[in-house]
Design a protein around this motif. Structure first.
Motif, PDB file in Angstrom:
ATOM      1  N   GLU A  45      53.178  40.225   7.659  1.00 17.71           N
ATOM      2  CA  GLU A  45      54.268  39.322   7.283  1.00 17.71           C
ATOM      3  C   GLU A  45      55.403  40.154   6.702  1.00 17.71           C
ATOM      4  OE1 GLU A  45      51.917  35.746   5.208  1.00 17.71           O
ATOM      5  OE2 GLU A  45      51.129  37.769   4.798  1.00 17.71           O
ATOM      6  N   ASP A  46      56.599  39.994   7.275  1.00 22.96           N
ATOM      7  CA  ASP A  46      57.701  40.855   6.853  1.00 22.96           C
ATOM      8  C   ASP A  46      58.202  40.573   5.447  1.00 22.96           C
ATOM      9  OD1 ASP A  46      59.068  38.463   7.282  1.00 22.96           O
ATOM     10  OD2 ASP A  46      60.383  39.263   8.851  1.00 22.96           O
ATOM     11  N   TYR A  58      45.192  32.765  -1.378  1.00 26.69           N
ATOM     12  CA  TYR A  58      45.555  32.857   0.033  1.00 26.69           C
ATOM     13  C   TYR A  58      46.226  34.199   0.309  1.00 26.69           C
ATOM     14  CZ  TYR A  58      48.185  32.305   4.342  1.00 26.69           C
ATOM     15  OH  TYR A  58      48.713  32.504   5.591  1.00 26.69           O
ATOM     16  N   VAL A  59      45.673  34.948   1.265  1.00 23.79           N
ATOM     17  CA  VAL A  59      46.304  36.167   1.757  1.00 23.79           C
ATOM     18  C   VAL A  59      46.038  36.262   3.255  1.00 23.79           C
ATOM     19  CG1 VAL A  59      46.230  37.567  -0.363  1.00 23.79           C
ATOM     20  CG2 VAL A  59      44.266  37.555   1.172  1.00 23.79           C
ATOM     21  N   SER A  60      46.979  36.837   3.982  1.00 28.92           N
ATOM     22  CA  SER A  60      46.748  37.057   5.402  1.00 28.92           C
ATOM     23  C   SER A  60      46.053  38.391   5.587  1.00 28.92           C
ATOM     24  CB  SER A  60      48.062  37.037   6.184  1.00 28.92           C
ATOM     25  OG  SER A  60      47.795  37.179   7.570  1.00 28.92           O
ATOM     26  N   VAL A  78      43.219  52.466   8.831  1.00 27.94           N
ATOM     27  CA  VAL A  78      44.543  52.153   8.307  1.00 27.94           C
ATOM     28  C   VAL A  78      44.528  50.868   7.486  1.00 27.94           C
ATOM     29  CG1 VAL A  78      46.915  51.526   8.942  1.00 27.94           C
ATOM     30  CG2 VAL A  78      45.703  53.323  10.212  1.00 27.94           C
ATOM     31  N   LEU A  79      43.861  49.849   8.006  1.00 26.87           N
ATOM     32  CA  LEU A  79      43.986  48.511   7.428  1.00 26.87           C
ATOM     33  C   LEU A  79      43.046  48.235   6.256  1.00 26.87           C
ATOM     34  CD1 LEU A  79      44.444  46.351  10.651  1.00 26.87           C
ATOM     35  CD2 LEU A  79      46.194  47.112   9.038  1.00 26.87           C
ATOM     36  N   GLU A  80      41.874  48.840   6.240  1.00 25.20           N
ATOM     37  CA  GLU A  80      40.944  48.546   5.145  1.00 25.20           C
ATOM     38  C   GLU A  80      41.543  48.862   3.774  1.00 25.20           C
ATOM     39  OE1 GLU A  80      36.449  49.515   3.434  1.00 25.20           O
ATOM     40  OE2 GLU A  80      37.011  50.194   5.453  1.00 25.20           O
ATOM     41  N   PRO A  81      42.174  50.036   3.570  1.00 24.95           N
ATOM     42  CA  PRO A  81      42.766  50.292   2.247  1.00 24.95           C
ATOM     43  C   PRO A  81      43.865  49.293   1.881  1.00 24.95           C
ATOM     44  CG  PRO A  81      42.599  52.330   3.511  1.00 24.95           C
ATOM     45  CD  PRO A  81      42.306  51.215   4.459  1.00 24.95           C
ATOM     46  N   LEU A  82      44.639  48.850   2.867  1.00 18.02           N
ATOM     47  CA  LEU A  82      45.702  47.879   2.592  1.00 18.02           C
ATOM     48  C   LEU A  82      45.118  46.530   2.190  1.00 18.02           C
ATOM     49  CD1 LEU A  82      48.056  48.805   5.568  1.00 18.02           C
ATOM     50  CD2 LEU A  82      48.448  49.292   3.142  1.00 18.02           C
ATOM     51  N   MET A  83      44.054  46.123   2.873  1.00 19.83           N
ATOM     52  CA  MET A  83      43.418  44.853   2.526  1.00 19.83           C
ATOM     53  C   MET A  83      42.682  44.953   1.186  1.00 19.83           C
ATOM     54  SD  MET A  83      44.465  42.888   4.760  1.00 19.83           S
ATOM     55  CE  MET A  83      45.544  43.333   6.127  1.00 19.83           C
ATOM     56  N   ALA A  84      42.125  46.113   0.912  1.00 20.60           N
ATOM     57  CA  ALA A  84      41.465  46.299  -0.383  1.00 20.60           C
ATOM     58  C   ALA A  84      42.473  46.136  -1.516  1.00 20.60           C
ATOM     59  CB  ALA A  84      40.807  47.677  -0.437  1.00 20.60           C
ATOM     60  N   GLU A  85      43.688  46.658  -1.319  1.00 17.04           N
ATOM     61  CA  GLU A  85      44.723  46.502  -2.349  1.00 17.04           C
ATOM     62  C   GLU A  85      45.112  45.031  -2.522  1.00 17.04           C
ATOM     63  OE1 GLU A  85      48.073  48.992  -1.648  1.00 17.04           O
ATOM     64  OE2 GLU A  85      46.912  50.862  -1.742  1.00 17.04           O
ATOM     65  N   ARG A  86      45.177  44.304  -1.428  1.00 18.38           N
ATOM     66  CA  ARG A  86      45.497  42.880  -1.540  1.00 18.38           C
ATOM     67  C   ARG A  86      44.399  42.127  -2.303  1.00 18.38           C
ATOM     68  NH1 ARG A  86      48.573  40.688   3.918  1.00 18.38           N
ATOM     69  NH2 ARG A  86      50.465  41.924   3.577  1.00 18.38           N
ATOM     70  N   LEU A  87      43.154  42.454  -2.019  1.00 21.27           N
ATOM     71  CA  LEU A  87      42.070  41.766  -2.723  1.00 21.27           C
ATOM     72  C   LEU A  87      41.946  42.245  -4.167  1.00 21.27           C
ATOM     73  CD1 LEU A  87      39.315  41.204  -0.040  1.00 21.27           C
ATOM     74  CD2 LEU A  87      41.435  39.977  -0.489  1.00 21.27           C
ATOM     75  N   ASP A 142      54.240  44.597   0.402  1.00 23.99           N
ATOM     76  CA  ASP A 142      53.585  45.768   0.982  1.00 23.99           C
ATOM     77  C   ASP A 142      53.862  45.912   2.476  1.00 23.99           C
ATOM     78  OD1 ASP A 142      52.106  43.630   1.923  1.00 23.99           O
ATOM     79  OD2 ASP A 142      50.149  44.418   1.309  1.00 23.99           O
ATOM     80  N   ALA A 143      54.830  45.170   3.016  1.00 25.51           N
ATOM     81  CA  ALA A 143      55.077  45.156   4.464  1.00 25.51           C
ATOM     82  C   ALA A 143      55.359  46.549   5.018  1.00 25.51           C
ATOM     83  CB  ALA A 143      56.224  44.211   4.789  1.00 25.51           C
ATOM     84  N   ALA A 144      56.088  47.373   4.268  1.00 20.09           N
ATOM     85  CA  ALA A 144      56.466  48.702   4.759  1.00 20.09           C
ATOM     86  C   ALA A 144      55.277  49.649   4.866  1.00 20.09           C
ATOM     87  CB  ALA A 144      57.525  49.311   3.838  1.00 20.09           C
ATOM     88  N   ALA A 145      54.161  49.313   4.254  1.00 16.41           N
ATOM     89  CA  ALA A 145      52.989  50.186   4.289  1.00 16.41           C
ATOM     90  C   ALA A 145      52.210  50.076   5.599  1.00 16.41           C
ATOM     91  CB  ALA A 145      52.057  49.854   3.118  1.00 16.41           C
ATOM     92  N   PHE A 146      52.520  49.084   6.422  1.00 15.96           N
ATOM     93  CA  PHE A 146      51.823  48.890   7.689  1.00 15.96           C
ATOM     94  C   PHE A 146      52.540  49.673   8.792  1.00 15.96           C
ATOM     95  CE2 PHE A 146      50.499  45.426   5.104  1.00 15.96           C
ATOM     96  CZ  PHE A 146      49.256  45.000   5.575  1.00 15.96           C
TER      97      PHE A 146
END
Length: 262
Positions: A90-91, A83-85, A123-132, A95-99
């Protein structure tokens, strides 16, 4: 009795033609796992994780649990969903500070969470790639990306159905590129367009709102629909769920260990 040499050779040839073995869901191991309709599951996102729940699929928080936990569930013969958003900030996440503030919109009803501007893929694709990447590296079999229907809510951004389709397909591709299955969360209106991009669905409260039949394209495609109700008693939705082929249970909003399965 000894086999004639020719028969033995033919048997060996046939055996050698099979390069993969079927998984417990009937598919070969050549592609992402795809759970079938009616597969039992557990969904736990809070409290002490109860790994003793005897079902073949466990859906747990990707940040909160380790590779060792995933491996232990695998050792017990379970598949594990991460599960990931992917549509809300989410604060409490590491990785919250990266957004950047520019992509943070309105709250989504949960304390410390804000909708994301999913148009900002640069902006968001690299952050989501790191989560996955995290989900993959911990050994998860699949991803449950949450907040996948922002365009139907007040986000603070002028999101369109087209924006949502592009974002959801991007998340599906990122998961598949990492060898994981991926589920479509709630986005009922776009199921006909997205069923081919996702390996299963996750649905909340479709019985309460009289919408469960809208998940039929996933069942027709031999893909599981993992479904929960929070407010209806089980006897109000289980008969319909079984008839539709859904994987249904009742949970509390906190999504602790307690469950009442159909």
């Amino acid at each position: 009795m000894r086999r004639p040499a020719l028969v033995t050779a033919l048997l060996l040839l046939v055996a050698g033609c099979s390069t993969s073995s079927p998984d417990d869901d009937g598919r070969s191991d050549a592609g992402p796992w795809r759970p079938r309709p009616g597969t039992a599951w557990q969904w736990q996102l809070s409290g002490r994780l109860d790994t003793t729940v005897d079902v073949p699929v466990h859906d747990i928080d990707g940040f909160d649990h380790t590779a060792a936990t995933v491996a232990a569930l695998h050792d017990d013969g379970r598949k594990v969903i991460c599960y990931v958003s992917t549509g809300a900030w989410e604060d409490v996440r590491p990785d919250a500070a990266a957004f950047p503030r520019s992509v943070l919109g309105e709250g989504n009803g949960w304390e410390g969470e804000r909708r994301l501007d999913i148009r900002a893929t640069d902006v968001l694709e690299p952050l989501m790639a790191e989560r996955l990447d995290m989900c993959r590296d911990k050994g998860f079999d699949a991803v449950e990306p949450d907040n996948m229907d922002g365009y139907r809510n007040e986000t603070g951004f002028p999101l369109t159905a087209g924006d949502q389709l592009r974002w959801n397909r991007l998340i599906a591709r990122l998961a598949h590129d990492r060898g994981m299955a991926v589920g479509l969360k709630n986005d009922l209106d776009q199921i006909p367009e997205l069923v081919g991009d996702f390996d299963f669905a996750v649905d909340e409260q479709c019985a309460q709102y009289g919408e469960c039949a809208r998940n039929k394209p996933f069942v027709d495609a031999d893909k599981a629909v993992f479904h929960v109700e929070y407010e209806l008693p089980a006897d109000r939705f289980c008969a319909e769920s079984r008839a539709l082929g859904l994987s249904s249970m009742r949970k509390t909003y906190e999504l602790g260990a307690w469950r009442e399965a159909c």
